[in-house]
Scaffold this active site. Structure first.
Site, PDB file in Angstrom:
ATOM      1  CB  CYS A  58      -1.025   0.227   1.081  1.00 34.04           C
ATOM      2  SG  CYS A  58      -2.120  -1.522   1.123  1.00 34.04           S
ATOM      3  CG  HIS A 113     -11.512   9.643 -12.957  1.00 31.40           C
ATOM      4  ND1 HIS A 113     -12.280   9.017 -12.800  1.00 31.40           N
ATOM      5  CD2 HIS A 113     -10.639   8.460 -14.020  1.00 31.40           C
ATOM      6  CE1 HIS A 113     -13.045   7.357 -13.626  1.00 31.40           C
ATOM      7  NE2 HIS A 113     -11.367   7.019 -14.108  1.00 31.40           N
ATOM      8  CD  GLU A 134      -8.379   0.772   0.473  1.00 28.21           C
ATOM      9  OE1 GLU A 134      -8.137   1.700   0.843  1.00 28.21           O
ATOM     10  OE2 GLU A 134      -7.623  -0.791   1.142  1.00 28.21           O
TER      11      GLU A 134
END
Ligand SMILES: [Zn+2]
Length: 160
Positions: free
Chosen positions: A31, A81, A145
C-alpha cells in the site's frame, strides 16, 4: 411531536462508486506504492417515512435521487478520478504539483479507508442537515476499498 404521534425510524441507503488513487506512505507492504481503487460508498440516511398522500415523496424517507445528487456534487464528483493524498506526504504532493491540471485532493490524514469513511461522513453530514433539517440524518457511511474490505463510520460516540 405530540404524544399521539408515533415515530418510526427507517434507514435507506444509496450506493455510489468512484475511482481514485492513493497510497499509505508508511505502510510496510504494497500500500505504500501509488495505486488506485474502485471505491463504493454507501450513504445511509435515517428518519421518518413521509405521509404525503398524492405527493411524489409519499411513503419515502427521501427520494434516492436526492441522495445521489447531493452526495455526487459535494463528495463523489470531487473524489472521482482524483488522487487522494495526505498533505504531509510531501514527496507525492510535490510530484503531483508538477502535473498540469492534475486532480488532487489534499487530506489532513492518511487516506486509509477508515479515514476516508470518516471524512466522507464529516463532509456529508451537514449537507443533509442543511437540506432537510432534523427530519432525517446521515446515520452511516460505509466505504468499500475493495469488495472484501470496507470501513463504517457513524459519527462520534459520546460518553454518558
Ligand atoms: Zn489502497
Amino acid at each position: 411531536m405530540n404524544a399521539s404521534t408515533s415515530v418510526s425510524n427507517t434507514s435507506i441507503t444509496r450506493r455510489l462508486e468512484f475511482d481514485a488513487g492513493h497510497r499509505i506512505p508508511n505502510h510496510d507492504g504494497q500500500c505504500k506504492h501509488l495505486h488506485g481503487h474502485r471505491y463504493a460508498i454507501e450513504i445511509t440516511l435515517s428518519g421518518e417515512i413521509l405521509t404525503h398522500p398524492g405527493k411524489a415523496d409519499d411513503g419515502m424517507v427521501l427520494d434516492f435521487g436526492d441522495i445521489k445528487r447531493l452526495a455526487s456534487k459535494n463528495l463523489v464528483d470531487i473524489w472521482d478520478h482524483a488522487f487522494l493524498v495526505a498533505e504531509n506526504d510531501l514527496v507525492v504532493v510535490n510530484f503531483l504539483k508538477t502535473i498540469p491540471d492534475h486532480k488532487t485532493v489534499l487530506l489532513d490524514r492518511v487516506p486509509t479507508v477508515e479515514n476516508l469513511a470518516y471524512l466522507a461522513f464529516t463532509i456529508l453530514k451537514p449537507i443533509f442537515s442543511d437540506a432537510f433539517g432534523d427530519r432525517l440524518y446521515l446515520s452511516l457511511i460505509r466505504l468499500y476499498e475493495t469488495p472484501n474490505c470496507w470501513a463504517d463510520y457513524s459519527g462520534a460516540v459520546f460518553n454518558s
